[in-house]
Design a protein around this motif. Sequence first.
Motif, mmCIF file in Angstrom:
data_model
loop_
_atom_site.group_PDB
_atom_site.id
_atom_site.type_symbol
_atom_site.label_atom_id
_atom_site.label_comp_id
_atom_site.label_asym_id
_atom_site.label_seq_id
_atom_site.Cartn_x
_atom_site.Cartn_y
_atom_site.Cartn_z
ATOM 1 N N LEU A 263 9.855 -3.941 -3.907
ATOM 2 C CA LEU A 263 9.919 -1.996 -4.376
ATOM 3 C C LEU A 263 10.580 -1.558 -3.623
ATOM 4 C CD1 LEU A 263 6.138 -2.345 -5.720
ATOM 5 C CD2 LEU A 263 7.780 -2.298 -7.414
ATOM 6 N N THR A 264 11.552 -0.546 -4.199
ATOM 7 C CA THR A 264 12.057 0.567 -3.208
ATOM 8 C C THR A 264 10.540 1.103 -3.113
ATOM 9 O OG1 THR A 264 12.547 2.240 -5.815
ATOM 10 C CG2 THR A 264 14.286 -0.257 -4.016
ATOM 11 N N THR A 265 10.002 0.831 -2.731
ATOM 12 C CA THR A 265 8.446 2.291 -2.985
ATOM 13 C C THR A 265 8.350 1.553 -1.998
ATOM 14 O OG1 THR A 265 8.240 2.940 -5.142
ATOM 15 C CG2 THR A 265 6.536 3.719 -3.861
ATOM 16 N N ALA A 266 7.590 2.396 -0.876
ATOM 17 C CA ALA A 266 6.964 1.896 0.015
ATOM 18 C C ALA A 266 5.013 1.623 0.150
ATOM 19 C CB ALA A 266 6.539 3.186 1.316
ATOM 20 N N VAL A 267 5.283 0.158 0.441
ATOM 21 C CA VAL A 267 4.096 -0.070 0.582
ATOM 22 C C VAL A 267 2.790 -1.099 1.772
ATOM 23 C CG1 VAL A 267 2.236 -2.112 -1.823
ATOM 24 C CG2 VAL A 267 4.421 -0.591 -2.591
ATOM 25 N N ILE A 268 1.528 -0.521 1.459
ATOM 26 C CA ILE A 268 0.816 -1.069 2.794
ATOM 27 C C ILE A 268 -0.430 -1.845 2.387
ATOM 28 C CG2 ILE A 268 -0.298 -0.546 4.550
ATOM 29 C CD1 ILE A 268 2.065 1.773 5.172
ATOM 30 N N TRP A 269 -1.322 -2.723 2.629
ATOM 31 C CA TRP A 269 -2.254 -2.967 1.790
ATOM 32 C C TRP A 269 -2.897 -3.218 3.355
ATOM 33 C CZ3 TRP A 269 -5.685 -7.658 2.367
ATOM 34 C CH2 TRP A 269 -6.837 -7.034 1.388
ATOM 35 N N ARG B 258 9.527 13.759 5.812
ATOM 36 C CA ARG B 258 8.705 14.293 4.881
ATOM 37 C C ARG B 258 7.976 13.204 4.310
ATOM 38 N NH1 ARG B 258 9.847 20.174 4.911
ATOM 39 N NH2 ARG B 258 12.061 19.256 4.905
ATOM 40 N N VAL B 259 6.552 12.524 2.973
ATOM 41 C CA VAL B 259 6.193 12.091 2.605
ATOM 42 C C VAL B 259 4.822 12.052 1.957
ATOM 43 C CG1 VAL B 259 7.120 9.887 3.607
ATOM 44 C CG2 VAL B 259 4.702 10.262 4.194
ATOM 45 N N SER B 260 5.469 11.720 1.037
ATOM 46 C CA SER B 260 4.137 12.052 0.309
ATOM 47 C C SER B 260 3.317 10.639 -0.060
ATOM 48 C CB SER B 260 3.889 12.596 -1.685
ATOM 49 O OG SER B 260 4.567 14.186 -0.911
ATOM 50 N N CYS B 261 1.677 11.138 0.442
ATOM 51 C CA CYS B 261 0.853 8.842 0.215
ATOM 52 C C CYS B 261 0.297 8.848 -1.132
ATOM 53 C CB CYS B 261 0.670 9.549 1.561
ATOM 54 S SG CYS B 261 -0.093 7.552 1.540
ATOM 55 N N THR B 262 -0.358 8.465 -1.347
ATOM 56 C CA THR B 262 -1.423 8.337 -2.786
ATOM 57 C C THR B 262 -2.075 6.417 -2.463
ATOM 58 O OG1 THR B 262 -0.024 9.150 -4.589
ATOM 59 C CG2 THR B 262 -1.969 7.454 -5.026
ATOM 60 N N PHE C 62 -1.539 1.841 0.034
ATOM 61 C CA PHE C 62 -1.262 3.490 -0.200
ATOM 62 C C PHE C 62 -0.321 2.866 -0.137
ATOM 63 C CE2 PHE C 62 -4.582 2.921 3.131
ATOM 64 C CZ PHE C 62 -5.002 4.223 4.217
ATOM 65 N N GLU C 63 0.821 3.871 -0.822
ATOM 66 C CA GLU C 63 2.167 4.025 -0.975
ATOM 67 C C GLU C 63 3.084 5.531 -0.979
ATOM 68 O OE1 GLU C 63 2.188 2.729 -6.329
ATOM 69 O OE2 GLU C 63 0.019 3.292 -5.825
ATOM 70 N N LEU C 64 3.520 4.993 -0.342
ATOM 71 C CA LEU C 64 4.591 6.239 0.645
ATOM 72 C C LEU C 64 6.011 6.802 -0.521
ATOM 73 C CD1 LEU C 64 2.608 4.825 2.577
ATOM 74 C CD2 LEU C 64 3.810 6.765 3.543
ATOM 75 N N TYR C 65 5.881 7.835 -0.707
ATOM 76 C CA TYR C 65 7.265 8.127 -1.776
ATOM 77 C C TYR C 65 7.442 8.698 -0.268
ATOM 78 C CZ TYR C 65 4.585 6.421 -5.054
ATOM 79 O OH TYR C 65 4.202 5.698 -5.958
ATOM 80 N N ASN C 66 8.895 8.976 0.214
ATOM 81 C CA ASN C 66 9.378 9.988 0.959
ATOM 82 C C ASN C 66 10.470 10.949 0.279
ATOM 83 O OD1 ASN C 66 12.068 10.676 2.902
ATOM 84 N ND2 ASN C 66 12.559 9.049 3.413
ATOM 85 N N THR C 67 9.871 12.501 0.891
ATOM 86 C CA THR C 67 9.848 13.472 0.188
ATOM 87 C C THR C 67 11.513 14.410 0.331
ATOM 88 O OG1 THR C 67 8.289 14.810 1.203
ATOM 89 C CG2 THR C 67 8.259 13.989 -1.079
#
Length: 355
Positions: A18-24, A89-93, A107-112
């Motif tokens: 995935l190109t989306t950053a993922v952390i468990w 800066r990121v948005s984190c869900t 954790f899903e992080l999107y580089n803004t």
Amino acid sequence: MHRKQSDTEFFKEVLEGLTTAVIWVAEDERIRFMNGAAGEIFQLSPSRVVGSRWDALMPGLVDDISQAKEKKITIHEYVIEVLDPFKIRVSCTISPYELNHQRGWLFELYNTERHHRIVEEDERWHQYEAGNLLIRTLAHEVKNPLAGILGATQLLQKRHNPEDKEMAFLDIISKEVSRLKNLVDRMLGPKQSAEKDWCNIHELIRYVLQIVEGEKPPNVYVKLDYDPSIPEVLMDHEAMVQALLNLVKNAIQAMQEKGGMLTIKTRVEHKFTLGTQTYPLVAMISIIDEGEGIPAEVFDSIFYPMVSSKPEGSGLGLPVAQNVLRQHEGLIVAESEPGNTKFNVYLPLKQKEHA
């Protein structure tokens, strides 16, 4: 058992792709998995992070992660400080997520940062264009009467002998009109040039440093940090020398009193957006000084003509440099704080056309 293990490995491979950053994060609040995209954002190897607490990696993201035990929460504009020294800066869900029969959080992080930079550059460029259009209009209006004054003065000079006392005043008028004409020409900036050739940017930097060597104070030192893999760039060499010279001189002048390190760094950026176009590869030249920085009240206007933070400055160096870069489909972006002012020069890398 073997089936479960292979399923786990399969989904891990999917997450890695995935190109989306993922952390468990497991229920003990320790990181158990981080994919490669997350490693790129934090500039850390996932293997170094696994096993550590999530809040050591993202301090201050949320006060209590248990808020996300029942429903997902999203945090916008969280700033991650990484090496060199950049901020992202990121948005984190954060979502409650069970993995291998263990409760935890995903954790899903999107580089803004890229989006913010494009919006800011677009806004600044439109402001610069509006100011530049006004200056160009005024400069053209001033240039016409100046030409008439200069022509009339030259006619009067021909009618007087060199020893006439009036000649001294006519010489003053002629010199001052010529000075104003040169100033107006500088305000109008360099003319569009079709004379472009393939140049090595490190040779360009070397040439510029040779020019400023004589005026560089002994307490200012130069550090070069090059990426030798950067290919040649198609450019108008003379215009680019002028643009880079303006930036280097500004950096040296900022350290005139207290001294410091002038760092010139070159890198390649991938999939970089300049204006409205995204280029596969872009060359970046960073000019970094350790001066006092640009005052906040003028920072947003530094690329406007006639705006300067220096008492002796004409306010034309940066607009001229920006104009040169725009003619090369590039851009100059500034960052400044006391002790660390950086001007990043971006130039698209194009492939040579072979017969």
